[in-house]
Design an enzyme around this catalytic site. Structure first.
Site, PDB file in Angstrom:
ATOM      1  N   TYR A   1      21.445  13.447  17.401  1.00 58.07           N
ATOM      2  CA  TYR A   1      21.650  15.141  17.528  1.00 58.07           C
ATOM      3  C   TYR A   1      22.712  15.358  18.600  1.00 58.07           C
ATOM      4  O   TYR A   1      23.157  16.421  18.736  1.00 58.07           O
ATOM      5  CB  TYR A   1      20.388  15.751  17.630  1.00 58.07           C
ATOM      6  CG  TYR A   1      19.657  15.794  16.441  1.00 58.07           C
ATOM      7  CD1 TYR A   1      20.136  15.309  15.442  1.00 58.07           C
ATOM      8  CD2 TYR A   1      18.441  15.972  16.599  1.00 58.07           C
ATOM      9  CE1 TYR A   1      19.279  15.128  14.090  1.00 58.07           C
ATOM     10  CE2 TYR A   1      17.097  15.901  15.483  1.00 58.07           C
ATOM     11  CZ  TYR A   1      17.858  15.459  14.391  1.00 58.07           C
ATOM     12  OH  TYR A   1      16.812  15.358  13.272  1.00 58.07           O
TER      13      TYR A   1
ATOM     14  N   LYS B   1      14.596   1.450  13.014  1.00 56.10           N
ATOM     15  CA  LYS B   1      15.295   1.003  11.872  1.00 56.10           C
ATOM     16  C   LYS B   1      15.585  -0.460  12.479  1.00 56.10           C
ATOM     17  O   LYS B   1      16.944  -0.382  12.429  1.00 56.10           O
ATOM     18  CB  LYS B   1      16.092   1.429  11.034  1.00 56.10           C
ATOM     19  CG  LYS B   1      15.613   2.641  10.105  1.00 56.10           C
ATOM     20  CD  LYS B   1      14.721   2.397   8.954  1.00 56.10           C
ATOM     21  CE  LYS B   1      15.816   1.868   7.815  1.00 56.10           C
ATOM     22  NZ  LYS B   1      14.969   1.242   6.769  1.00 56.10           N
TER      23      LYS B   1
ATOM     24  N   ASP C   1      10.977   4.031   7.513  1.00 59.47           N
ATOM     25  CA  ASP C   1      10.551   4.421   6.372  1.00 59.47           C
ATOM     26  C   ASP C   1       9.275   3.924   5.726  1.00 59.47           C
ATOM     27  O   ASP C   1       8.592   4.794   5.059  1.00 59.47           O
ATOM     28  CB  ASP C   1      11.871   3.923   5.410  1.00 59.47           C
ATOM     29  CG  ASP C   1      12.102   2.548   5.721  1.00 59.47           C
ATOM     30  OD1 ASP C   1      11.574   1.729   6.554  1.00 59.47           O
ATOM     31  OD2 ASP C   1      12.788   1.742   4.833  1.00 59.47           O
TER      32      ASP C   1
ATOM     33  N   ASP D   1       7.484  16.467  11.070  1.00 60.66           N
ATOM     34  CA  ASP D   1       7.272  17.632   9.919  1.00 60.66           C
ATOM     35  C   ASP D   1       6.319  17.099   8.930  1.00 60.66           C
ATOM     36  O   ASP D   1       5.610  17.853   8.143  1.00 60.66           O
ATOM     37  CB  ASP D   1       8.660  17.797   9.305  1.00 60.66           C
ATOM     38  CG  ASP D   1       9.052  19.045  10.115  1.00 60.66           C
ATOM     39  OD1 ASP D   1       8.774  19.244  11.415  1.00 60.66           O
ATOM     40  OD2 ASP D   1      10.031  19.849   9.626  1.00 60.66           O
TER      41      ASP D   1
ATOM     42  N   ASP E   1      11.623  13.793  14.460  1.00 60.52           N
ATOM     43  CA  ASP E   1      11.705  15.264  13.745  1.00 60.52           C
ATOM     44  C   ASP E   1      11.100  14.881  12.408  1.00 60.52           C
ATOM     45  O   ASP E   1      10.283  15.724  11.955  1.00 60.52           O
ATOM     46  CB  ASP E   1      13.249  15.372  13.864  1.00 60.52           C
ATOM     47  CG  ASP E   1      13.380  16.971  13.537  1.00 60.52           C
ATOM     48  OD1 ASP E   1      12.746  17.825  12.937  1.00 60.52           O
ATOM     49  OD2 ASP E   1      14.750  17.189  13.248  1.00 60.52           O
TER      50      ASP E   1
END
Ligand code: NAD
Length: 370
Positions: A143, A194, A227, A255, A251
């Site tokens: 970000y 990852k 994942d 959620d 993030d």
């Protein structure tokens, strides 16, 4: 006599002041019944601060935030300020606070209280008793990384670029937050990245492993691809204790974890800075919900997320575990008794407004402390 702990309260906009009012009830109760008092300052932030001073985070608020031991934040934003240019929006208030205080570790618990297990996106038996903590790096990564932007390529086609960048120090400091938290919980950290396809992920896994080996060998460390973690969270969430991830993965996963609990009005969060040589650490606590303009002023907002943010503050910043637990238990008991605000309403329960919920929780505190 030790000096009182200093607390800055920033109610903000929309339902922020309403739910913060119920928190003040608890703070008053603590002063009377537990002989615990704080030096409380109240400040302006968000739209309320724009209206009063022209800035969403005035210098006076920032100065106060630097002085105190912890900040309790409500929520900011609303339609009144939606037409302002991006640089002047109320949401910039919280971003400035996070940046100026160097708050790099975002903590989001996902807890399912027994009474609300049916509200989860998953079957109740999969989430009953769920208690996980997601630690998200919040000042670095994709970000913020450069280069970023939308450019034209040689063929005149647009190309969007974001860059995931992490230094080893950034990874190590947030890993320490996760390991420290795990020690006070079930002693397990699942670090997600990852590493199979991203260089920053390879470094993430290596640095977390080094910090673990050198300083936290007593804590169980598990590495997991992000994942896979999403899949595991949605199928067997109770296997996790603390989940550690980058800004992006944290993030998304936090959620997802919030959806497991089923109720925005119940979820607190914390954002922590580095421990300074004085031993002090900047910290800001806030519910994960926003200012809920659709229900603001109606007296129906759920105050629990804001109250649970206070409990987190007491536990993490002030080391007041017993008081934190009292608040959490009081909330749980009121829910067990059948009281529900509109957002968590279920058939056969009693629908109540913000202040009735707040009063019931203080009554329960009174019983618990008797
Ligand atoms: P929101 O979280 O404010 O509301 C989403 C939905 O959940 C609404 O229907 C709302 O009524 C409900 N809700 C939220 N909190 C509740 C509570 N405590 N009790 C009962 N119901 C509750 O998100 P949004 O609608 O996307 O955003 C509204 C405003 O809040 C926007 O201006 C946004 O920028 C701002 N916002 C601020 C923060 C923050 O201050 N940190 C976070 C998110 C959004």
């Amino acid at each position: 006599m030790p000096a009182n702990k200093k607390l800055l309260v920033l109610p903000g906009d929309g339902i922020g002041p309403e739910v913060m009012g119920e928190v003040r009830r608890i703070i008053d109760w603590m002063a009377h019944r537990r002989a615990v008092s704080f030096d409380i300052e109240e400040g302006l932030v968000g739209g309320a601060a724009i209206d009063a001073t022209g800035s969403p985070c005035p210098d006076a608020t920032l100065d106060a935030a630097r002085r105190v031991d912890a900040v309790l934040f409500g929520s900011v934003g609303g339609p009144k300020w939606d037409s302002l240019p991006f640089e002047q929006r109320p949401e910039l208030g919280i971003l400035r606070l996070r940046k100026e205080l160097g708050l790099f570790a975002n903590l989001r618990p996902a807890i399912v209280m027994e009474a609300l297990a049916d509200a989860s996106a998953l079957r109740a038996e999969l989430v009953k008793g769920l208690d996980i903590m997601i630690v998200r790096e919040s000042t670095g990564g994709i970000y913020f990384g450069e280069p970023r932007g939308i450019h034209m390529d040689a063929q005149g086609k647009r190309v969007g670029i974001d860059t995931e960048v992490y230094s080893e120090d950034e990874i190590a400091r947030v890993a320490r937050v996760a390991f420290d938290l795990a020690r006070g919980r079930r002693n397990k950290v699942t670090s997600v990245e990852k590493a199979n396809v991203m260089q920053s992920g390879r470094l993430w896994r290596a640095v977390v492993g080094e910090v673990h080996k050198a300083e936290y060998a007593d804590v169980e460390l598990e590495n997991m691809y992000a994942d896979n973690c999403a899949m595991q969270l949605a199928s067997r969430p109770k296997q996790f204790d603390v989940i550690l991830g980058s800004n992006l993965f944290g993030d998304v996963l936090s959620d997802l974890a919030a959806a497991l609990t089923g109720s925005l009005g119940m979820l607190p969060s914390a954002t922590l800075g580095a421990v300074q040589p004085s031993g002090k650490r900047h910290a800001l606590y806030e519910p994960i919900h926003g200012s809920a303009p659709d229900i603001a002023g109606k007296g129906v907002a759920n105050p629990c997320a804001q109250m649970l943010s206070l409990a987190m503050l007491l536990r993490i910043s002030f080391g007041m575990e017993e008081d934190a637990k009292l608040i959490e238990t009081a909330i749980e008991r009121v829910l067990n008794s059948g009281f529900r605000t509109a957002d968590i309403m279920q058939p056969g329960r009693a629908r109540v407004g913000t202040s009735v919920m707040g009063e019931a929780i203080v009554r329960e505190l009174e019983k618990l402390a008797a």
